[in-house]
Motif scaffolding. Structure first.
Motif, PDB file in Angstrom:
ATOM      1  N   ILE A   1      -7.551  10.095   1.601  1.00 47.59           N
ATOM      2  CA  ILE A   1      -7.937   9.188   2.686  1.00 47.59           C
ATOM      3  C   ILE A   1      -7.599   9.759   4.060  1.00 47.59           C
ATOM      4  CG2 ILE A   1      -7.814   7.119   1.269  1.00 47.59           C
ATOM      5  CD1 ILE A   1      -5.080   6.550   2.727  1.00 47.59           C
TER       6      ILE A   1
ATOM      7  N   PHE B   1      -4.340   7.920  -1.531  1.00 45.78           N
ATOM      8  CA  PHE B   1      -4.153   6.524  -1.922  1.00 45.78           C
ATOM      9  C   PHE B   1      -4.973   6.274  -3.172  1.00 45.78           C
ATOM     10  CE2 PHE B   1      -5.533   2.027  -1.681  1.00 45.78           C
ATOM     11  CZ  PHE B   1      -4.286   1.431  -1.842  1.00 45.78           C
ATOM     12  N   GLU B   2      -4.316   5.830  -4.219  1.00 46.25           N
ATOM     13  CA  GLU B   2      -4.974   5.565  -5.502  1.00 46.25           C
ATOM     14  C   GLU B   2      -5.846   6.741  -5.936  1.00 46.25           C
ATOM     15  OE1 GLU B   2      -6.911   1.754  -5.260  1.00 46.25           O
ATOM     16  OE2 GLU B   2      -4.996   0.687  -5.129  1.00 46.25           O
TER      17      GLU B   2
ATOM     18  N   MET C   1       0.855  -1.181   0.000  1.00 42.15           N
ATOM     19  CA  MET C   1       0.000   0.000   0.000  1.00 42.15           C
ATOM     20  C   MET C   1       0.893   1.235   0.000  1.00 42.15           C
ATOM     21  SD  MET C   1      -2.948   0.873   2.714  1.00 42.15           S
ATOM     22  CE  MET C   1      -3.678   2.449   2.855  1.00 42.15           C
ATOM     23  N   ASN C   2       0.832   2.008  -1.073  1.00 38.60           N
ATOM     24  CA  ASN C   2       1.608   3.232  -1.195  1.00 38.60           C
ATOM     25  C   ASN C   2       0.702   4.432  -0.965  1.00 38.60           C
ATOM     26  OD1 ASN C   2       4.066   1.991  -1.801  1.00 38.60           O
ATOM     27  ND2 ASN C   2       3.513   1.812  -3.958  1.00 38.60           N
ATOM     28  N   VAL C   3       0.942   5.122   0.126  1.00 35.20           N
ATOM     29  CA  VAL C   3       0.173   6.316   0.459  1.00 35.20           C
ATOM     30  C   VAL C   3       1.080   7.519   0.264  1.00 35.20           C
ATOM     31  CG1 VAL C   3      -1.070   7.544   2.268  1.00 35.20           C
ATOM     32  CG2 VAL C   3      -1.263   5.060   2.098  1.00 35.20           C
TER      33      VAL C   3
ATOM     34  N   CYS D   1      -9.012  10.353   9.158  1.00 33.90           N
ATOM     35  CA  CYS D   1      -8.459   9.364   8.231  1.00 33.90           C
ATOM     36  C   CYS D   1      -9.504   8.293   7.987  1.00 33.90           C
ATOM     37  CB  CYS D   1      -7.227   8.692   8.815  1.00 33.90           C
ATOM     38  SG  CYS D   1      -5.703   9.517   8.421  1.00 33.90           S
TER      39      CYS D   1
END
Length: 119
Positions: free
Chosen positions: A62, A57-58, A1-3, A118
């Motif tokens: 978020i 995110f994406e 997961m890349n935030v 969040c």
């Protein structure tokens, strides 16, 4: 997961940012502006993005962290002129009165005045 954590947000993200903020603080703001849709629109129109950090995110916001400095805050774009302009005279003055009860000045410096929310 890349935030991705970034300072501020692009104005095209103002709507999703306002909805996220509403999730966290809508109940507090409801006494000033009972209509949820009007609250979200006001926030979207009046936020000052440079006083925030967002988590993406994406391509979806978020997370949001708003902060206050001597020269402004995430919500410093919400003033009497904006409230009356967006809500009308009576509702705008009511919102001003209620928001004045929330107003406070920081006594010490902090990194974050309000870590908002969040998902």
């Amino acid at each position: 997961m890349n935030v991705l954590i970034q300072k501020g947000f692009n104005l095209e993200k103002a709507g999703p940012v306002a909805k996220l903020y509403e999730e966290a603080f809508g109940a507090k703001f409801a006494s000033a502006i009972p209509d949820k849709a009007k609250r979200i629109q006001l926030l979207s129109d009046c936020f000052v993005p440079e006083f925030s950090f967002t988590a993406i995110f994406e391509d979806e916001v978020i997370g949001l962290a708003g902060f206050q400095q001597p020269n402004g805050s995430l919500t410093s774009g919400i003033g009497m002129k904006q409230l009356i302009g967006k809500l009308g005279t009576l509702k705008g003055l009511w919102a001003c009165l209620v928001f004045s009860l929330f107003e406070r000045k920081q006594k010490i410096s902090r990194i974050g005045d309000g870590w908002d929310c969040c998902r």
